[in-house]
Structure formats: structure tokens, C-alpha cells
Motif scaffolding. Structure first.
Motif, PDB file in Angstrom:
ATOM      1  N   GLY A  98       0.806  -1.213   0.000  1.00 37.91           N
ATOM      2  CA  GLY A  98       0.000   0.000   0.000  1.00 37.91           C
ATOM      3  C   GLY A  98       0.836   1.258   0.000  1.00 37.91           C
ATOM      4  N   GLN A  99       0.453   2.191  -0.856  1.00 36.92           N
ATOM      5  CA  GLN A  99       1.105   3.499  -0.950  1.00 36.92           C
ATOM      6  C   GLN A  99       0.061   4.596  -0.827  1.00 36.92           C
ATOM      7  OE1 GLN A  99       4.301   4.270  -1.117  1.00 36.92           O
ATOM      8  NE2 GLN A  99       5.069   2.161  -1.252  1.00 36.92           N
ATOM      9  N   PRO A 100       0.429   5.718  -0.173  1.00 34.79           N
ATOM     10  CA  PRO A 100       1.700   6.009   0.473  1.00 34.79           C
ATOM     11  C   PRO A 100       1.835   5.252   1.792  1.00 34.79           C
ATOM     12  CG  PRO A 100       0.180   7.797   0.883  1.00 34.79           C
ATOM     13  CD  PRO A 100      -0.522   6.839  -0.055  1.00 34.79           C
ATOM     14  N   ARG A 101       3.036   5.222   2.310  1.00 31.16           N
ATOM     15  CA  ARG A 101       3.267   4.502   3.553  1.00 31.16           C
ATOM     16  C   ARG A 101       2.720   5.283   4.750  1.00 31.16           C
ATOM     17  NH1 ARG A 101       3.275  -0.201   2.752  1.00 31.16           N
ATOM     18  NH2 ARG A 101       4.489  -0.691   4.613  1.00 31.16           N
ATOM     19  N   TYR A 102       2.397   4.515   5.779  1.00 28.33           N
ATOM     20  CA  TYR A 102       2.067   5.065   7.105  1.00 28.33           C
ATOM     21  C   TYR A 102       0.796   5.908   7.105  1.00 28.33           C
ATOM     22  CZ  TYR A 102       6.956   3.754   7.155  1.00 28.33           C
ATOM     23  OH  TYR A 102       8.136   3.068   6.973  1.00 28.33           O
ATOM     24  N   VAL A 103      -0.195   5.441   6.316  1.00 31.20           N
ATOM     25  CA  VAL A 103      -1.522   6.051   6.308  1.00 31.20           C
ATOM     26  C   VAL A 103      -2.472   5.155   7.098  1.00 31.20           C
ATOM     27  CG1 VAL A 103      -3.496   6.700   4.869  1.00 31.20           C
ATOM     28  CG2 VAL A 103      -1.175   7.221   4.106  1.00 31.20           C
ATOM     29  N   ALA A 104      -3.357   5.762   7.863  1.00 26.78           N
ATOM     30  CA  ALA A 104      -4.424   5.023   8.537  1.00 26.78           C
ATOM     31  C   ALA A 104      -5.756   5.489   7.993  1.00 26.78           C
ATOM     32  CB  ALA A 104      -4.363   5.239  10.043  1.00 26.78           C
ATOM     33  N   SER A 105      -6.724   4.583   7.959  1.00 28.88           N
ATOM     34  CA  SER A 105      -8.047   4.891   7.409  1.00 28.88           C
ATOM     35  C   SER A 105      -9.096   4.076   8.140  1.00 28.88           C
ATOM     36  CB  SER A 105      -8.083   4.567   5.918  1.00 28.88           C
ATOM     37  OG  SER A 105      -9.407   4.430   5.455  1.00 28.88           O
ATOM     38  N   PRO A 106     -10.133   4.697   8.691  1.00 31.53           N
ATOM     39  CA  PRO A 106     -11.173   3.912   9.368  1.00 31.53           C
ATOM     40  C   PRO A 106     -11.869   2.926   8.438  1.00 31.53           C
ATOM     41  CG  PRO A 106     -11.856   6.205   9.122  1.00 31.53           C
ATOM     42  CD  PRO A 106     -10.419   6.138   8.746  1.00 31.53           C
TER      43      PRO A 106
ATOM     44  N   GLY B  33       6.147  16.624  -2.191  1.00 35.08           N
ATOM     45  CA  GLY B  33       6.148  15.302  -2.801  1.00 35.08           C
ATOM     46  C   GLY B  33       6.334  14.179  -1.794  1.00 35.08           C
ATOM     47  N   SER B  34       6.103  14.484  -0.536  1.00 33.21           N
ATOM     48  CA  SER B  34       6.210  13.476   0.517  1.00 33.21           C
ATOM     49  C   SER B  34       5.297  13.891   1.660  1.00 33.21           C
ATOM     50  CB  SER B  34       7.650  13.340   1.017  1.00 33.21           C
ATOM     51  OG  SER B  34       8.100  14.567   1.577  1.00 33.21           O
ATOM     52  N   TYR B  35       5.025  12.940   2.561  1.00 33.84           N
ATOM     53  CA  TYR B  35       4.064  13.184   3.624  1.00 33.84           C
ATOM     54  C   TYR B  35       4.780  13.370   4.954  1.00 33.84           C
ATOM     55  CZ  TYR B  35       0.629  11.733   0.209  1.00 33.84           C
ATOM     56  OH  TYR B  35      -0.156  11.650  -0.920  1.00 33.84           O
ATOM     57  N   GLN B  36       4.412  14.429   5.652  1.00 32.22           N
ATOM     58  CA  GLN B  36       4.980  14.675   6.974  1.00 32.22           C
ATOM     59  C   GLN B  36       4.527  13.594   7.954  1.00 32.22           C
ATOM     60  OE1 GLN B  36       3.218  17.568   9.789  1.00 32.22           O
ATOM     61  NE2 GLN B  36       5.148  18.682   9.606  1.00 32.22           N
ATOM     62  N   LEU B  37       5.466  13.089   8.724  1.00 33.91           N
ATOM     63  CA  LEU B  37       5.128  12.122   9.765  1.00 33.91           C
ATOM     64  C   LEU B  37       4.841  12.847  11.074  1.00 33.91           C
ATOM     65  CD1 LEU B  37       7.749   9.282   9.102  1.00 33.91           C
ATOM     66  CD2 LEU B  37       5.391   9.446   8.303  1.00 33.91           C
ATOM     67  N   GLY B  38       3.882  12.324  11.802  1.00 29.29           N
ATOM     68  CA  GLY B  38       3.476  12.956  13.046  1.00 29.29           C
ATOM     69  C   GLY B  38       4.398  12.674  14.215  1.00 29.29           C
ATOM     70  N   GLY B  39       5.328  11.736  14.019  1.00 30.82           N
ATOM     71  CA  GLY B  39       6.203  11.361  15.125  1.00 30.82           C
ATOM     72  C   GLY B  39       5.603  10.205  15.906  1.00 30.82           C
TER      73      GLY B  39
ATOM     74  N   GLU C  10      11.818  -2.238  14.749  1.00 33.24           N
ATOM     75  CA  GLU C  10      12.299  -1.313  13.733  1.00 33.24           C
ATOM     76  C   GLU C  10      11.223  -0.909  12.736  1.00 33.24           C
ATOM     77  OE1 GLU C  10      15.469  -3.221  11.658  1.00 33.24           O
ATOM     78  OE2 GLU C  10      14.237  -4.899  10.954  1.00 33.24           O
ATOM     79  N   ARG C  11      10.185  -1.734  12.558  1.00 35.84           N
ATOM     80  CA  ARG C  11       9.117  -1.380  11.618  1.00 35.84           C
ATOM     81  C   ARG C  11       7.900  -0.753  12.297  1.00 35.84           C
ATOM     82  NH1 ARG C  11      10.930  -6.295   9.521  1.00 35.84           N
ATOM     83  NH2 ARG C  11       9.247  -7.487  10.477  1.00 35.84           N
ATOM     84  N   SER C  12       7.918  -0.663  13.604  1.00 34.62           N
ATOM     85  CA  SER C  12       6.778  -0.103  14.329  1.00 34.62           C
ATOM     86  C   SER C  12       6.724   1.408  14.182  1.00 34.62           C
ATOM     87  CB  SER C  12       6.883  -0.464  15.814  1.00 34.62           C
ATOM     88  OG  SER C  12       5.962   0.276  16.588  1.00 34.62           O
ATOM     89  N   LEU C  13       5.570   1.938  13.786  1.00 31.08           N
ATOM     90  CA  LEU C  13       5.410   3.383  13.640  1.00 31.08           C
ATOM     91  C   LEU C  13       5.588   4.085  14.974  1.00 31.08           C
ATOM     92  CD1 LEU C  13       3.751   1.999  11.238  1.00 31.08           C
ATOM     93  CD2 LEU C  13       2.533   4.165  11.108  1.00 31.08           C
ATOM     94  N   ASN C  14       5.011   3.528  16.023  1.00 30.56           N
ATOM     95  CA  ASN C  14       5.112   4.180  17.323  1.00 30.56           C
ATOM     96  C   ASN C  14       6.524   4.129  17.884  1.00 30.56           C
ATOM     97  OD1 ASN C  14       2.446   4.886  17.323  1.00 30.56           O
ATOM     98  ND2 ASN C  14       1.766   3.236  18.658  1.00 30.56           N
ATOM     99  N   SER C  15       7.286   3.127  17.498  1.00 31.46           N
ATOM    100  CA  SER C  15       8.670   3.042  17.941  1.00 31.46           C
ATOM    101  C   SER C  15       9.567   4.010  17.188  1.00 31.46           C
ATOM    102  CB  SER C  15       9.209   1.618  17.752  1.00 31.46           C
ATOM    103  OG  SER C  15       8.584   0.702  18.632  1.00 31.46           O
ATOM    104  N   ASN C  16       9.075   4.537  16.064  1.00 36.29           N
ATOM    105  CA  ASN C  16       9.910   5.351  15.183  1.00 36.29           C
ATOM    106  C   ASN C  16       9.204   6.650  14.789  1.00 36.29           C
ATOM    107  OD1 ASN C  16      12.337   3.459  14.724  1.00 36.29           O
ATOM    108  ND2 ASN C  16      10.588   2.109  14.412  1.00 36.29           N
ATOM    109  N   GLY C  17       8.938   6.856  13.483  1.00 39.05           N
ATOM    110  CA  GLY C  17       8.485   8.158  13.010  1.00 39.05           C
ATOM    111  C   GLY C  17       7.002   8.430  13.049  1.00 39.05           C
TER     112      GLY C  17
ATOM    113  N   TRP D 212       2.705   7.960  12.226  1.00 36.12           N
ATOM    114  CA  TRP D 212       1.792   8.008  11.086  1.00 36.12           C
ATOM    115  C   TRP D 212       1.965   9.295  10.287  1.00 36.12           C
ATOM    116  CZ3 TRP D 212      -1.129   3.788  10.127  1.00 36.12           C
ATOM    117  CH2 TRP D 212      -1.406   2.907  11.187  1.00 36.12           C
ATOM    118  N   ASN D 213       1.470   9.290   9.048  1.00 35.43           N
ATOM    119  CA  ASN D 213       1.320  10.537   8.311  1.00 35.43           C
ATOM    120  C   ASN D 213       0.394  11.466   9.097  1.00 35.43           C
ATOM    121  OD1 ASN D 213       2.819   9.428   6.282  1.00 35.43           O
ATOM    122  ND2 ASN D 213       1.172   9.309   4.787  1.00 35.43           N
TER     123      ASN D 213
END
Length: 324
Positions: free
Chosen positions: A95-103, A196-202, A231-238, A240-241
Motif C-alpha cells: 500500500g502506498q503512500p506509507r504510514y496512512v491510517a483509514s477507518p 512530494g512526501s508526507y509529513q510524519l506525526g512522530g 524497527e518497523r513499528s510506527l510508534n517506535s519510530n516516526g 503516522w502521516n
């Protein structure tokens, strides 16, 4: 229907030890939006009969190598075929873009998991349940309201992500506050398009402020330490968008939770800051096959990985009772 070719690691990179009583392999399946999902499949060894099956996902911002995998492997030892999957756009899933959430899409991910389990030769397609942790607890209830094939649903330490995004913690945001949030997020859309890229919320805040609320400290203790870091966990790293929040503000889940006819078990910690999400969701449910279980003394993240606190005996009894 074509599955995207995913790059899946074959090493055991979970935050929990491997159980020698359980077989494990990687699998993939696709949802109705054409996104290919990656999952870990766990099954009890030496089983020849068709088994009841459970799809597991969560917490919100985690990957299948964390809490979901622990739940799935433990339930497999207890006689269920289970999968722990990465939601769309995260972890090893496509799925693209990465790190998107959708209800919508993330609710669909649960139903896609049911599609996959329904056609496995060693699964009884009439005995499929789901289990959602944290934000995926809310998604699980939303999926159960829509998907009549789901015979039993567990929500553990659940968040309603649409409610917390739209109203803030304990519903402290009013319409004016939401308007300001929308203005900020829509301005970020323009910046993202320019860049051309999505800001991550941290992810979880690091370093941890001394005055951080207790539940932020609990998240840090899980996601940012050897206890639960991945290493792949969003909360451990950068994280969600940032603009993912827009759809959660605008599209509330649980609107039809009162129409869930099949069994539901909601589990939450007594001391969890998020306890009100479960209690309010439970009030919506109807029927004598619904149950709310409060774990004495437990905080939100205790139900992520504390095997001495997670009520696996109760989970086993619940699924054995209703996956018949």
C-alpha cells in the motif's frame, strides 16, 4: 485479483520468544482495495482436524511482531489457527503512500483476513473470530458490525480512534477546536503536495519529558525500550502521516455497534486512561452474548504483553464457547 510481491523477512524478529509448540510461517492476502497484507500464521502442532481461526491486529501504530503476534501465538498454543497481520500501508504489508491510517480501509483489513482464513483447507470457515488491540479494538467492533461471518470478536484495551481524533481525550475538544485542527491539517496537505512526501506525526515522544502523563510514560516503556521496540513499528519510530487524522475526524466508527448480533468480549485495564472507550462502546452493544471484563490494577499497555495480566484463559473460554 493479484497479490503484490512483498519482501518478507524470514528471521524471527518478534518482541517475544518463539513457542516450540506452535508452527509458524509467513502468508499474504489482499483486501478489496487491492492492497496486499502480510501476516504471521500460527497453528498448533500435530493437528489434523479443521480448526477455528482468529485474525489479530493492533495496537494502533504497532506491527505484527509486537503485541498482535504474542496474542496470536499464545492462542495458537491453545488450539486455534491464528494470523497476526500488518494493516494496510504499514509494516511488511503493501500500500502506498506509507504510514496512512483509514477507518474504512483498516476495517476492511479485518474482513480481508476473514476472506483468507475462510478458504484455508485446515480452517472451519464457520468458526472464525477476530481480536483487535488498542485502536484495532475499535476497528474490530466496526468490522463485526459489518461482517456477519465474524462469529466472535474481542477488543482488548481498545481505543475509538475516530472519537479521540475528533474530540480529544475525554471529549475535551469542541467544534471550534476541531475547526482549528482541520485548518492545520489541510494546510499540511498543501505542504505535503509541494514537497512530494508526507509529513510524519512522530511516534512515541523521545526523549521522554519529565512531566509526561503516566500513560505517555507507559507507551515509552513499551515502544521505546527493549520490551517492545521494533524497527518497523510506527510508534517506535516516526509515526503516522500527520494528515491521516482527517479521515478519523470525519468518519466515526461504531455507528452500528448496536447491531452486532454475534458474540463480543471487551477487555480493559482498571487503571487505563483509555478505559472509557471500552465502557462506552459496551453500552452500545445489545444481547446476552456481550461481556465487558475489567482487569484489576492494569494500565493500558499492560494488556499489550503482560502475559501474567492478559486473561488468556478467559479469551480461550470465550472463543471456544462462541466459535462453534
Amino acid at each position: 485479483m493479484l497479490d503484490e510481491k512483498l519482501v518478507l523477512t524470514e528471521k524471527w524478529d518478534k518482541t517475544f520468544p518463539k513457542n516450540d509448540k506452535v508452527n509458524h510461517c509467513k502468508v499474504t492476502f489482499h483486501n478489496r482495495y487491492g492492497i496486499t497484507l502480510a501476516a504471521d500464521l500460527y497453528e498448533p502442532k500435530d493437528t489434523t482436524e479443521k480448526m477455528p481461526a482468529i485474525a489479530v491486529c493492533g495496537p494502533f501504530g504497532a506491527v505484527k511482531e509486537q503485541s498482535a503476534g504474542l496474542y496470536a501465538q499464545t492462542l495458537a498454543e491453545r488450539g486455534f489457527l491464528t494470523i497476526a497481520f500488518d494493516p494496510s500501508f504499514t509494516g511488511e504489508s503493501g500500500g502506498q503512500p506509507r504510514y496512512v491510517a483509514s477507518p474504512d480501509i483498516n476495517t476492511e483489513d479485518f474482513s480481508a483476513a476473514v476472506d483468507f482464513l475462510s478458504v484455508q483447507e485446515n480452517v472451519d470457515s464457520e468458526r472464525i473470530g477476530i481480536l483487535g488491540i488498542c485502536g484495532w479494538g475499535g476497528m474490530a467492533l466496526n468490522a463485526a458490525a459489518n461482517d456477519t461471518r465474524i462469529k466472535a470478536t474481542v477488543a482488548s484495551t481498545m481505543y475509538d480512534m475516530t472519537r479521540v481524533n475528533a474530540r480529544g481525550y475525554f471529549d475535551t475538544m469542541d467544534a471550534d477546536a476541531r475547526y482549528e485542527v482541520r485548518k492545520s491539517l489541510n494546510a499540511q496537505r498543501i505542504e505535503d503536495y509541494k514537497n512530494g512526501s508526507y509529513q510524519l506525526g512522530g511516534g512515541v515522544v523521545d526523549p521522554l519529558p519529565k512531566d509526561a502523563p503516566f500513560y505517555v510514560k507507559d507507551y515509552y516503556d513499551y515502544y521505546k525500550t527493549s520490551r517492545g521496540y521494533h524497527e518497523r513499528s510506527l510508534n517506535s519510530n516516526g509515526g503516522w502521516n500527520t494528515t491521516s487524522a482527517l479521515s478519523f475526524i470525519n468518519m466515526p466508527i461504531l455507528a452500528y455497534a448496536d447491531e452486532i448480533r454475534n458474540a463480543v468480549l471487551i477487555i480493559h485495564g482498571e487503571k487505563a486512561h483509555s478505559r472509557y472507550f471500552s465502557e462506552d462502546a459496551f453500552k452500545k452493544l445489545k444481547g446476552d452474548n456481550k461481556e465487558l471484563l475489567i482487569i484489576p490494577g492494569a494500565v493500558h499497555t499492560d494488556l499489550y504483553d503482560r502475559t501474567d495480566i492478559i486473561p488468556f484463559d478467559k479469551l480461550t473460554e470465550f472463543f471456544n464457547r462462541y466459535l462453534v
